[in-house]
Design a protein around this motif. Sequence first.
Motif, PDB file in Angstrom:
ATOM      1  N   ALA A 118       0.832  -1.200   0.000  1.00  0.00           N
ATOM      2  CA  ALA A 118       0.000   0.000   0.000  1.00  0.00           C
ATOM      3  C   ALA A 118       0.867   1.250   0.000  1.00  0.00           C
ATOM      4  CB  ALA A 118      -0.924  -0.004   1.215  1.00  0.00           C
ATOM      5  N   LEU A 119       1.933   1.241   0.773  1.00  0.00           N
ATOM      6  CA  LEU A 119       2.823   2.400   0.812  1.00  0.00           C
ATOM      7  C   LEU A 119       3.522   2.597  -0.522  1.00  0.00           C
ATOM      8  CD1 LEU A 119       4.371   2.021   4.374  1.00  0.00           C
ATOM      9  CD2 LEU A 119       2.595   3.601   3.627  1.00  0.00           C
ATOM     10  N   ALA A 120       3.868   1.510  -1.194  1.00  0.00           N
ATOM     11  CA  ALA A 120       4.491   1.624  -2.510  1.00  0.00           C
ATOM     12  C   ALA A 120       3.529   2.288  -3.494  1.00  0.00           C
ATOM     13  CB  ALA A 120       4.918   0.253  -3.020  1.00  0.00           C
ATOM     14  N   ASP A 121       2.250   1.900  -3.439  1.00  0.00           N
ATOM     15  CA  ASP A 121       1.253   2.534  -4.296  1.00  0.00           C
ATOM     16  C   ASP A 121       1.109   4.015  -3.956  1.00  0.00           C
ATOM     17  OD1 ASP A 121       0.796   0.134  -5.542  1.00  0.00           O
ATOM     18  OD2 ASP A 121      -1.003  -0.355  -4.360  1.00  0.00           O
ATOM     19  N   TRP A 122       1.159   4.310  -2.669  1.00  0.00           N
ATOM     20  CA  TRP A 122       1.055   5.707  -2.226  1.00  0.00           C
ATOM     21  C   TRP A 122       2.235   6.518  -2.765  1.00  0.00           C
ATOM     22  CZ3 TRP A 122       0.012   6.962   3.661  1.00  0.00           C
ATOM     23  CH2 TRP A 122      -0.329   8.314   3.789  1.00  0.00           C
ATOM     24  N   HIS A 123       3.449   5.965  -2.659  1.00  0.00           N
ATOM     25  CA  HIS A 123       4.628   6.622  -3.219  1.00  0.00           C
ATOM     26  C   HIS A 123       4.435   6.897  -4.704  1.00  0.00           C
ATOM     27  CE1 HIS A 123       7.827   7.107  -0.277  1.00  0.00           C
ATOM     28  NE2 HIS A 123       7.519   5.946   0.265  1.00  0.00           N
ATOM     29  N   ASP A 124       3.971   5.896  -5.429  1.00  0.00           N
ATOM     30  CA  ASP A 124       3.774   6.049  -6.868  1.00  0.00           C
ATOM     31  C   ASP A 124       2.747   7.140  -7.166  1.00  0.00           C
ATOM     32  OD1 ASP A 124       5.606   4.040  -7.277  1.00  0.00           O
ATOM     33  OD2 ASP A 124       4.105   2.471  -7.627  1.00  0.00           O
ATOM     34  N   GLY A 125       1.680   7.178  -6.357  1.00  0.00           N
ATOM     35  CA  GLY A 125       0.656   8.188  -6.574  1.00  0.00           C
ATOM     36  C   GLY A 125       1.177   9.596  -6.356  1.00  0.00           C
ATOM     37  N   LEU A 126       1.982   9.791  -5.310  1.00  0.00           N
ATOM     38  CA  LEU A 126       2.544  11.116  -5.052  1.00  0.00           C
ATOM     39  C   LEU A 126       3.519  11.519  -6.150  1.00  0.00           C
ATOM     40  CD1 LEU A 126       3.156  10.997  -1.187  1.00  0.00           C
ATOM     41  CD2 LEU A 126       1.259  12.045  -2.426  1.00  0.00           C
ATOM     42  N   SER A 127       4.320  10.561  -6.618  1.00  0.00           N
ATOM     43  CA  SER A 127       5.252  10.872  -7.706  1.00  0.00           C
ATOM     44  C   SER A 127       4.493  11.238  -8.971  1.00  0.00           C
ATOM     45  CB  SER A 127       6.174   9.671  -7.970  1.00  0.00           C
ATOM     46  OG  SER A 127       6.993   9.406  -6.845  1.00  0.00           O
ATOM     47  N   ALA A 128       3.406  10.520  -9.245  1.00  0.00           N
ATOM     48  CA  ALA A 128       2.602  10.827 -10.428  1.00  0.00           C
ATOM     49  C   ALA A 128       2.000  12.222 -10.326  1.00  0.00           C
ATOM     50  CB  ALA A 128       1.512   9.782 -10.606  1.00  0.00           C
ATOM     51  N   ARG A 129       1.539  12.595  -9.126  1.00  0.00           N
ATOM     52  CA  ARG A 129       0.997  13.943  -8.950  1.00  0.00           C
ATOM     53  C   ARG A 129       2.065  14.996  -9.157  1.00  0.00           C
ATOM     54  NH1 ARG A 129      -1.659  13.966  -3.234  1.00  0.00           N
ATOM     55  NH2 ARG A 129      -1.442  16.214  -3.518  1.00  0.00           N
ATOM     56  N   GLY A 130       3.272  14.740  -8.660  1.00  0.00           N
ATOM     57  CA  GLY A 130       4.358  15.688  -8.846  1.00  0.00           C
ATOM     58  C   GLY A 130       4.697  15.881 -10.318  1.00  0.00           C
ATOM     59  N   ARG A 131       4.766  14.774 -11.065  1.00  0.00           N
ATOM     60  CA  ARG A 131       5.048  14.882 -12.501  1.00  0.00           C
ATOM     61  C   ARG A 131       3.909  15.594 -13.225  1.00  0.00           C
ATOM     62  NH1 ARG A 131       6.965   9.570 -11.566  1.00  0.00           N
ATOM     63  NH2 ARG A 131       4.973   8.721 -12.297  1.00  0.00           N
ATOM     64  N   ALA A 132       2.672  15.303 -12.814  1.00  0.00           N
ATOM     65  CA  ALA A 132       1.526  15.951 -13.444  1.00  0.00           C
ATOM     66  C   ALA A 132       1.538  17.456 -13.194  1.00  0.00           C
ATOM     67  CB  ALA A 132       0.227  15.338 -12.929  1.00  0.00           C
ATOM     68  N   MET A 133       1.968  17.867 -12.010  1.00  0.00           N
ATOM     69  CA  MET A 133       2.065  19.296 -11.729  1.00  0.00           C
ATOM     70  C   MET A 133       3.103  19.958 -12.618  1.00  0.00           C
ATOM     71  SD  MET A 133       1.655  19.627  -7.589  1.00  0.00           S
ATOM     72  CE  MET A 133       0.086  19.254  -6.785  1.00  0.00           C
ATOM     73  N   LEU A 134       4.219  19.270 -12.867  1.00  0.00           N
ATOM     74  CA  LEU A 134       5.236  19.819 -13.769  1.00  0.00           C
ATOM     75  C   LEU A 134       4.679  19.970 -15.183  1.00  0.00           C
ATOM     76  CD1 LEU A 134       8.448  17.870 -12.667  1.00  0.00           C
ATOM     77  CD2 LEU A 134       7.931  20.286 -12.275  1.00  0.00           C
ATOM     78  N   ALA A 135       3.975  18.937 -15.659  1.00  0.00           N
ATOM     79  CA  ALA A 135       3.396  19.009 -16.996  1.00  0.00           C
ATOM     80  C   ALA A 135       2.366  20.126 -17.076  1.00  0.00           C
ATOM     81  CB  ALA A 135       2.771  17.666 -17.365  1.00  0.00           C
ATOM     82  N   GLY A 136       1.548  20.268 -16.026  1.00  0.00           N
ATOM     83  CA  GLY A 136       0.558  21.336 -16.017  1.00  0.00           C
ATOM     84  C   GLY A 136       1.202  22.708 -16.003  1.00  0.00           C
ATOM     85  N   ALA A 137       2.296  22.850 -15.260  1.00  0.00           N
ATOM     86  CA  ALA A 137       2.996  24.135 -15.215  1.00  0.00           C
ATOM     87  C   ALA A 137       3.565  24.494 -16.578  1.00  0.00           C
ATOM     88  CB  ALA A 137       4.109  24.084 -14.169  1.00  0.00           C
TER      89      ALA A 137
END
Length: 243
Positions: free
Chosen positions: A213-232
Amino acid sequence: MTRNLQSDVRLRPVDLAREHGLSTQAVRNYEEAGILPPAARTPTGYRTYTPRHARALRAFVSLIPGHGHQTAAAIMRALHDGAEADAFGLIDESHAQLLDDRRTLRAVERALRDLDPARPEPPVPPSGPSETFIGPLARKLRVRPATLRAWERAGLVDPRRDPQTGYRVYDEPAVRDAELTHQLRRGGYLLEQIAPLIAQVRAAGGLGPLEAALADWHDGLSARGRAMLAGAAALQAYLGERP
């Protein structure tokens, strides 16, 4: 000169919609909601868009994965209302929330290390009393007592009852379960998802499910971070071409 030539290009709603797999009605709705700048009209009343509108829609769609639909819409509306400071403030709040979620994840990982029966170091002894009641525990976790009672009904927390008063008494394992439940709830987990994790901890049968579950959580946060970069990047492309 390039900008002037591009401003003369006329696009139909379907031209904007096709790039993102949207309906033409969705494009018109976004314009009416202020997510896109106002469109010009033909003498017969048809909307005409320009590459600027295409970049605005591209920016909005790119912001959604990192900030959510509601915040992305609010960012675009603020920009079109001339309130850039408000738009950038919304972006800052999303980044602050992401940072807070990362801190929460680290706190959960620390809690799990303390709960691991194979951990070589002894757990840190509690600084307060070994038992507490529902009011103090609710204040410590910054939740309502009703929330603790809901967790109890879901089987996530198991306080004992004082035989004389009937009050709930939370011993160290119950406090541990409440703290872990609170941290996982902040991480976005539903009660039914948390229940097997708490049961696994109680059974001391290993932390495999928790680690997954924590690994999935890590992946989700990383995906959000990358998505924020793409949005910026998409938002900057739009802002750089605004008149």
